[in-house]
Design a protein around this motif. Structure first.
Motif, short mmCIF file in Angstrom:
data_model
loop_
_atom_site.label_atom_id
_atom_site.label_comp_id
_atom_site.label_asym_id
_atom_site.label_seq_id
_atom_site.Cartn_x
_atom_site.Cartn_y
_atom_site.Cartn_z
N LEU A 76 56.89 -11.04 38.33
CA LEU A 76 56.26 -9.96 37.58
C LEU A 76 54.99 -10.46 36.89
CD1 LEU A 76 56.31 -7.07 36.56
CD2 LEU A 76 57.78 -7.83 34.69
N GLU A 77 55.07 -11.67 36.35
CA GLU A 77 53.89 -12.22 35.67
C GLU A 77 52.75 -12.45 36.66
OE1 GLU A 77 52.86 -15.85 32.53
OE2 GLU A 77 54.85 -15.62 33.37
N ILE A 78 53.12 -12.88 37.88
CA ILE A 78 52.09 -13.08 38.91
C ILE A 78 51.42 -11.75 39.27
CG2 ILE A 78 51.78 -13.70 41.35
CD1 ILE A 78 53.90 -15.85 40.92
N GLU A 79 52.23 -10.70 39.43
CA GLU A 79 51.69 -9.40 39.76
C GLU A 79 50.80 -8.87 38.64
OE1 GLU A 79 51.82 -7.83 42.53
OE2 GLU A 79 52.99 -9.43 43.46
N GLN A 80 51.17 -9.15 37.38
CA GLN A 80 50.34 -8.71 36.25
C GLN A 80 48.98 -9.43 36.26
OE1 GLN A 80 52.78 -9.38 32.84
NE2 GLN A 80 53.87 -7.41 33.02
N LEU A 81 49.03 -10.73 36.58
CA LEU A 81 47.76 -11.49 36.64
C LEU A 81 46.87 -10.96 37.76
CD1 LEU A 81 49.10 -15.11 36.05
CD2 LEU A 81 47.76 -13.74 34.48
N ARG A 82 47.50 -10.62 38.89
CA ARG A 82 46.71 -10.06 39.99
C ARG A 82 46.11 -8.72 39.59
NH1 ARG A 82 50.85 -11.33 45.00
NH2 ARG A 82 50.32 -13.56 45.24
N GLY A 83 46.88 -7.93 38.83
CA GLY A 83 46.36 -6.65 38.37
C GLY A 83 45.17 -6.82 37.43
N LYS A 84 45.29 -7.82 36.53
CA LYS A 84 44.16 -8.07 35.60
C LYS A 84 42.91 -8.52 36.36
CE LYS A 84 47.02 -9.27 31.59
NZ LYS A 84 47.36 -10.30 30.63
N VAL A 85 43.14 -9.34 37.40
CA VAL A 85 41.98 -9.80 38.21
C VAL A 85 41.30 -8.61 38.87
CG1 VAL A 85 41.36 -11.12 40.24
CG2 VAL A 85 42.90 -12.10 38.57
N ASN A 86 42.12 -7.71 39.44
CA ASN A 86 41.53 -6.53 40.10
C ASN A 86 40.78 -5.65 39.10
OD1 ASN A 86 42.53 -7.28 42.59
ND2 ASN A 86 44.49 -6.22 42.25
N VAL A 87 41.37 -5.48 37.88
CA VAL A 87 40.70 -4.68 36.86
C VAL A 87 39.35 -5.31 36.48
CG1 VAL A 87 40.84 -3.87 34.48
CG2 VAL A 87 42.82 -3.68 35.98
N MET A 88 39.36 -6.66 36.30
CA MET A 88 38.12 -7.34 35.94
C MET A 88 37.07 -7.21 37.05
SD MET A 88 38.29 -8.44 32.91
CE MET A 88 39.46 -8.81 31.62
N LYS A 89 37.53 -7.29 38.30
CA LYS A 89 36.57 -7.18 39.40
C LYS A 89 35.93 -5.80 39.45
CE LYS A 89 38.57 -10.60 42.54
NZ LYS A 89 39.23 -10.82 43.85
N HIS A 90 36.70 -4.77 39.16
CA HIS A 90 36.15 -3.40 39.20
C HIS A 90 35.34 -3.08 37.96
CE1 HIS A 90 39.22 -3.00 42.34
NE2 HIS A 90 38.42 -2.05 42.84
N MET A 91 35.69 -3.65 36.81
CA MET A 91 35.03 -3.30 35.55
C MET A 91 33.76 -4.13 35.32
SD MET A 91 36.77 -0.87 34.28
CE MET A 91 35.92 -0.87 32.71
N GLY A 92 33.73 -5.32 35.84
CA GLY A 92 32.60 -6.21 35.54
C GLY A 92 31.42 -6.02 36.48
N ASP A 93 30.28 -6.40 36.00
CA ASP A 93 29.05 -6.42 36.80
C ASP A 93 28.97 -7.74 37.54
OD1 ASP A 93 26.68 -6.04 37.94
OD2 ASP A 93 25.61 -5.49 36.09
N GLU A 94 28.32 -7.75 38.71
CA GLU A 94 28.22 -8.97 39.49
C GLU A 94 27.44 -10.03 38.73
OE1 GLU A 94 26.55 -7.97 43.17
OE2 GLU A 94 28.28 -6.81 43.90
N GLU A 95 26.52 -9.61 37.87
CA GLU A 95 25.71 -10.57 37.14
C GLU A 95 26.27 -10.91 35.78
OE1 GLU A 95 21.52 -8.86 39.09
OE2 GLU A 95 21.84 -8.88 36.93
N ASP A 96 27.44 -10.39 35.42
CA ASP A 96 28.04 -10.64 34.10
C ASP A 96 28.84 -11.93 34.16
OD1 ASP A 96 29.65 -8.49 31.67
OD2 ASP A 96 29.16 -10.63 31.61
N LEU A 97 28.31 -12.99 33.62
CA LEU A 97 28.97 -14.31 33.71
C LEU A 97 30.27 -14.35 32.95
CD1 LEU A 97 25.86 -16.67 33.30
CD2 LEU A 97 27.06 -16.08 35.39
N GLU A 98 30.33 -13.66 31.82
CA GLU A 98 31.55 -13.70 31.02
C GLU A 98 32.72 -13.09 31.77
OE1 GLU A 98 33.17 -12.18 26.64
OE2 GLU A 98 31.13 -11.73 27.32
N VAL A 99 32.48 -11.98 32.45
CA VAL A 99 33.55 -11.35 33.24
C VAL A 99 33.99 -12.26 34.36
CG1 VAL A 99 34.12 -9.42 34.74
CG2 VAL A 99 32.82 -9.03 32.64
N LEU A 100 33.02 -12.92 35.01
CA LEU A 100 33.37 -13.83 36.12
C LEU A 100 34.21 -15.00 35.63
CD1 LEU A 100 30.01 -13.88 38.14
CD2 LEU A 100 32.13 -12.72 38.72
#
Length: 641
Positions: free
Chosen positions: A422-446
């Motif tokens: 479950l923790e692994i799935e939550q981490l994957r979900g957070k990664v997907n959220v960050m990928k969709h929410m962040g800008d390609e040039e936003d270093l902090e999000v990356l």
């Protein structure tokens, strides 16, 4: 429609009445001519028209009641011929059989009571006395016929004794026996017939008491008060097993018992009726309440599902609308920024033309500065809008996490492995959220995405390590358990071949103890006959214990745990306990428990390492300690030699 039904019913009744008389006359003639067998013996009769019934043998009065009830039955399940046949049978029994058979058994009992003085004192329960039994002197003791042989002889004459018990004293067989009859009026009739039989042969009590006359063959009579009060072996035994009572007393006591039983049964029936009414009322209330609860549960479940769907739909629409507005505003700001830059470049080119142009340029620069301020303000608004979007995304994520927690709490099926997954799935979900929410040039999000991916890989590695370690422990545990079982078998085989006087040894689980059988038989037979009968009975019960079709053990729930117990209604065990005593019954049930615990499928004897002091299965450490002790003893003994 109704009139036609009534007319047909009336016709059927008329035809049935006329046919019944005709069939009954024909059936009666057949019975009189002997074409139908009714009488099987002096006490057994059969119904020739109910050949498919399980119970075909009746007493006279029962068969008469059977024929009368079916002959007068008006149910449509019985045909006209069937009712006519039974009416003919009832007529034949009353007119033809009754005169041949004579009075039924209850009438015999009444005659037997009528012949006796109801104030005469008899031994109760009914006891007969047999004397002058032939005996012979053998091995320093007198021996004679066994009680079972005498009982069979009396039964063949129709006296039906329940038991014949020879009386023994210090010299052996006394030549006397007491005959026990059933404790009811048929038993009294048998006892009086027994006495009349010997009186008719001039071998009754009066003939026995005549002195100076040679006594040949057996003498018998029914025990009375003078026998009960006599100072001989007969009186001693009668006083041990019975009492003296009059027939009137016994009849009064039976009447009291019957009235008391009827009263008790009436009270029980009333109580059962009240209990049944209460249970029906409670059942209806419970059924109504349960139906209402199920309906409410279904409504709540449906409303909950609809509310969840509405919340999810509203959240998706709101997020899409915010994201769309943000994209539109960002495009507008980029367009305005490019326009301002282009106009600034043009103003710089025109700066050298003239003063007017310079002033105009200054004004334009001022306007440009104002617009730049406005652009900065717009950029600040854009930043605030971005933060607002992030907050909304976080709130959306929190709502989703709360929903997941509710689902997890309802299922209640978490364990260590599922927690990691479950923790692994939550981490994957957070990664997907960050990928969709962040800008390609936003270093902090990356950077956040990289950290989450690293934590995800670590959790996956921990999960693989846990699975590998668990599999290794399972394999080691199975291997060690096999080694311990092999060692225990070798320990049992070693101790089985050795003679060790210790509380730790080898016990044969499921082996029947024959000692209680011998003790029970010694109470009934002579020593020689007792050993033989005990061996036969013990062998029989060993076969019962190995029979896979016999199931004397049931599983019951005690305090929430399933336990195996001996069935109290098993016919074989009930018969064993009544005929041979509690010690034999306990020996058989103990063996049953051992077989059920140690070898329920095979039902054969197995050897087990056993602690006799504590009455339990010994562990391997106790067996090793005994072997070491024995080895030291032999070593010390060999050194002394």
């Amino acid at each position: 429609m109704g009139s036609s039904v009534e007319h047909s019913s009336g016709e059927d009744t008329d035809v049935s009445d006329s046919e019944t008389e005709e069939y009954a006359e024909k059936a009666y003639e057949e019975l009189k001519n002997g074409k139908r067998q009714v009488k099987l013996s002096d006490q057994a009769y059969s119904c020739p028209y109910c050949t498919m019934k399980k119970k075909r043998d009746f007493q006279y009065k029962d068969l008469l009641q059977h024929a009368t009830s079916i002959g007068s039955c008006s149910s449509q399940k019985r045909t006209v011929r069937d009712r006519a046949n039974h009416l003919a049978l009832a007529k034949y029994l009353e007119n033809d059989i009754a005169s041949v058979v004579g009075p039924s058994k209850p009438s015999d009992e009444v005659d037997a009571l009528a012949d006796q003085d109801r104030d005469e004192m008899f031994v109760w329960p009914w006891i007969g006395i047999i004397v002058n039994i032939p005996t012979s002197f053998k091995d320093g003791r007198y021996v004679g016929e066994s009680g079972s042989k005498l009982r069979d002889e009396l039964a063949s004459r129709g006296f039906n004794p329940t038991r014949v018990r020879p009386l023994w004293n210090y010299q052996g067989h006394s030549g006397t026996a007491i005959v026990e009859f059933r404790k009811d009026w048929p038993g009294f009739t048998n006892a009086m017939n027994f006495e009349k039989y010997y009186d008719a042969k001039h071998h009754g009590k009066r003939n026995w008491l005549v002195k100076n006359e040679k006594k040949i063959d057996l003498y018998g009579w029914v025990a009375r008060a003078d026998d009960y009060n006599s100072n001989n072996i007969v009186g001693e035994n009668l006083r041990k097993i019975g009492d003296i009572r009059t027939i009137s007393d016994i009849m009064e006591e039976e009447d009291r018992k019957t009235n008391k039983l009827v009263g008790n049964l009436t009270n029980v029936i009333e109580a059962k009726k009240m209990t049944l009414l209460e249970m029906e009322s409670k059942y209806k209330e419970t059924e109504s309440s349960l139906s209402q609860l199920i309906k409410e549960k279904d409504n709540l479940h449906q409303a909950y599902n609809e509310e969840i769907k509405k919340i999810e739909s509203s959240a998706r629409d709101h997020f899409k609308r915010i994201f769309s507005d943000h994209e539109k505003l960002k495009i507008q700001l980029d367009t305005q920024k490019r326009d301002l830059e282009h106009r600034g470049q043009e103003l710089m080119k025109r700066e050298t033309h003239n003063e007017i142009e310079r002033k105009k340029l200054s004004e334009d620069l001022e306007q440009n500065a104002v617009k730049n301020c406005s652009l900065q303000a717009a950029a600040e608004e854009q930043r605030k809008a971005d933060e607002k979007v992030m907050r909304l995304a976080e709130e959306q994520k929190k709502q989703k996490e709360e929903l997941h927690k509710k689902i997890i709490n309802l299922e209640k099926q978490l364990d260590a492995k599922q927690a990691v997954q479950l923790e692994i799935e939550q981490l994957r979900g957070k990664v997907n959220v960050m990928k969709h929410m962040g800008d390609e040039e936003d270093l902090e999000v990356l950077n956040k995405v990289e950290l989450l991916l690293k934590a995800l890989r670590e959790k996956e590695g921990d999960l693989e390590d846990l699975e590998a370690l668990n599999q290794s422990l399972v394999v080691q545990e199975r291997k060690r358990n096999d080694e311990l079982q092999d060692a225990r078998k070798e320990m049992v085989n070693g101790l089985k071949d050795m003679s060790i006087n210790s509380h730790i040894g080898v016990k044969r689980m499921g082996e029947l103890d024959s000692k209680p059988f011998h003790e029970a038989m010694k109470r009934k037979y002579s020593e020689g006959e007792a050993d033989e009968r005990a061996t036969e009975l013990c062998s029989l019960w060993e076969e019962y214990l190995r029979d896979p079709n016999w199931h004397p053990i049931k599983v019951v729930n005690i305090n929430g745990k399933e336990q195996a117990v001996i069935r109290e209604d098993d016919e074989k065990l009930i018969d064993l306990k009544e005929n041979y005593g509690k010690e034999v019954y306990n020996a058989v049930t103990a063996t049953l428990s051992e077989i059920n615990e140690y070898n329920p499928s095979g039902r054969y004897i197995i050897s087990e390492l056993w602690n006799y002091n504590e009455g339990r299965r010994a562990n391997l450490k106790e067996g090793v300690a005994i072997l070491l002790k024995q080895w030291k003893y032999y070593k010390r003994k060999r050194g002394m030699e």
